[in-house]
Design a protein around this motif. Structure first.
Motif, mmCIF file in Angstrom:
data_model
loop_
_atom_site.group_PDB
_atom_site.id
_atom_site.type_symbol
_atom_site.label_atom_id
_atom_site.label_comp_id
_atom_site.label_asym_id
_atom_site.label_seq_id
_atom_site.Cartn_x
_atom_site.Cartn_y
_atom_site.Cartn_z
ATOM 1 N N LEU A 1 -11.364 -5.083 -21.805
ATOM 2 C CA LEU A 1 -12.758 -5.493 -21.827
ATOM 3 C C LEU A 1 -12.839 -6.970 -22.164
ATOM 4 C CD1 LEU A 1 -14.420 -4.681 -25.172
ATOM 5 C CD2 LEU A 1 -12.199 -3.707 -24.690
ATOM 6 N N SER A 2 -13.955 -7.578 -21.830
ATOM 7 C CA SER A 2 -14.232 -8.947 -22.222
ATOM 8 C C SER A 2 -15.009 -8.867 -23.520
ATOM 9 C CB SER A 2 -15.070 -9.648 -21.143
ATOM 10 O OG SER A 2 -15.399 -10.950 -21.577
ATOM 11 N N ALA A 3 -14.499 -9.555 -24.544
ATOM 12 C CA ALA A 3 -15.140 -9.451 -25.860
ATOM 13 C C ALA A 3 -15.301 -10.821 -26.494
ATOM 14 C CB ALA A 3 -14.309 -8.557 -26.774
ATOM 15 N N GLU B 1 -19.910 0.321 -29.257
ATOM 16 C CA GLU B 1 -20.874 -0.267 -28.321
ATOM 17 C C GLU B 1 -20.294 -0.566 -26.941
ATOM 18 O OE1 GLU B 1 -23.945 -0.255 -29.383
ATOM 19 O OE2 GLU B 1 -23.336 0.280 -31.421
ATOM 20 N N ARG B 2 -19.024 -0.902 -26.884
ATOM 21 C CA ARG B 2 -18.426 -1.298 -25.609
ATOM 22 C C ARG B 2 -17.634 -0.169 -24.954
ATOM 23 N NH1 ARG B 2 -17.590 -6.541 -24.717
ATOM 24 N NH2 ARG B 2 -17.533 -5.803 -22.579
ATOM 25 N N LEU C 1 -13.836 -4.591 -34.346
ATOM 26 C CA LEU C 1 -13.251 -3.429 -33.687
ATOM 27 C C LEU C 1 -14.254 -2.283 -33.676
ATOM 28 C CD1 LEU C 1 -10.902 -1.961 -32.372
ATOM 29 C CD2 LEU C 1 -9.980 -1.528 -34.670
ATOM 30 N N LEU C 2 -14.996 -2.125 -34.750
ATOM 31 C CA LEU C 2 -16.008 -1.068 -34.825
ATOM 32 C C LEU C 2 -17.026 -1.200 -33.700
ATOM 33 C CD1 LEU C 2 -17.419 1.315 -36.220
ATOM 34 C CD2 LEU C 2 -18.546 -0.358 -37.709
ATOM 35 N N ASP C 3 -17.561 -2.401 -33.499
ATOM 36 C CA ASP C 3 -18.550 -2.600 -32.437
ATOM 37 C C ASP C 3 -17.929 -2.449 -31.051
ATOM 38 O OD1 ASP C 3 -20.671 -2.887 -34.183
ATOM 39 O OD2 ASP C 3 -20.515 -5.069 -34.267
#
Length: 194
Positions: free
Chosen positions: A25-27, A39-40, A33-35
């Motif tokens: 993923l693009s982060a 969320e992702r 890490l939680l989000d």
């Protein structure tokens, strides 16, 4: 320099190894890490509690050691083995810690339970490896693992809070899971002759 310049980008493509599967993923570099998980990647078993590393609801395993996902940056977890509550069972068979929590009512509302279980898995392994805690009487390496008493379990699990107050059942569940792990290890050693 132009703020939109790639040299100033705060995003990276990352690949996270979660429960044995790779997720790219693009982060944003500031994404926890939680989000990223919730969320992702839609892995909502890991819970968001205090978002400050104090309640333990977001505990996951990083390379087999417990970590609070709300304080771990996703980019820093790249290349590490991440295990969430979704990855602790073996297919349809619950992990012994999950089974003990179920059998001994180690939960009430269940919100903190995923973090409690991930933490308990690490606690049992830390204890078996001989790691002392703040209540361990004899911390010399040659003393070996201390007895896994209720006080030892309480101290080792103290980073995980339960607002419902299921602590008595949680301690019993961790103790039972540790006994199961020890007997499984003894059977494995006996079969292999060592």
């Amino acid at each position: 320099m132009d703020p939109a310049s790639p040299a100033l980008s705060t995003y990276s493509a990352i690949t996270l190894n979660i429960n044995g599967e790779k997720h790219t993923l693009s982060a944003d570099h500031r994404t926890t890490l939680l989000d990223a998980l919730r969320e992702r990647l839609d892995m909502t078993g890991t819970k968001k509690g205090c978002d400050q590393g104090q309640c333990g609801a977001c505990t996951v395993l990083l390379d087999g050691r417990r970590a609070v996902a709300c304080l771990q940056l996703a980019v820093a977890a790249e290349g590490r083995e991440i295990t969430t509550i979704e990855g602790v069972a073996e297919g349809e068979e619950l992990h012994p810690v999950q089974q003990a929590f179920l059998d001994l009512d180690g939960y009430q509302c269940g919100y903190c339970t995923p973090g409690q279980i991930c933490s308990a898995i690490a606690v049992i392994e830390e204890h078996a490896a001989g790691w002392p805690s703040a209540v361990t009487d004899d911390v010399r390496p040659e003393a070996g693992p201390p007895p896994l008493t209720a006080d030892e379990i309480r101290e080792r699990m103290s980073g995980n809070l339960c607002r419902c107050g299921a602590y008595v059942s949680i301690v019993r569940a961790v103790a039972r899971a540790a006994e199961t792990a020890a007997s499984t290890e003894e059977r494995r050693a006996a079969r292999s002759g060592g």
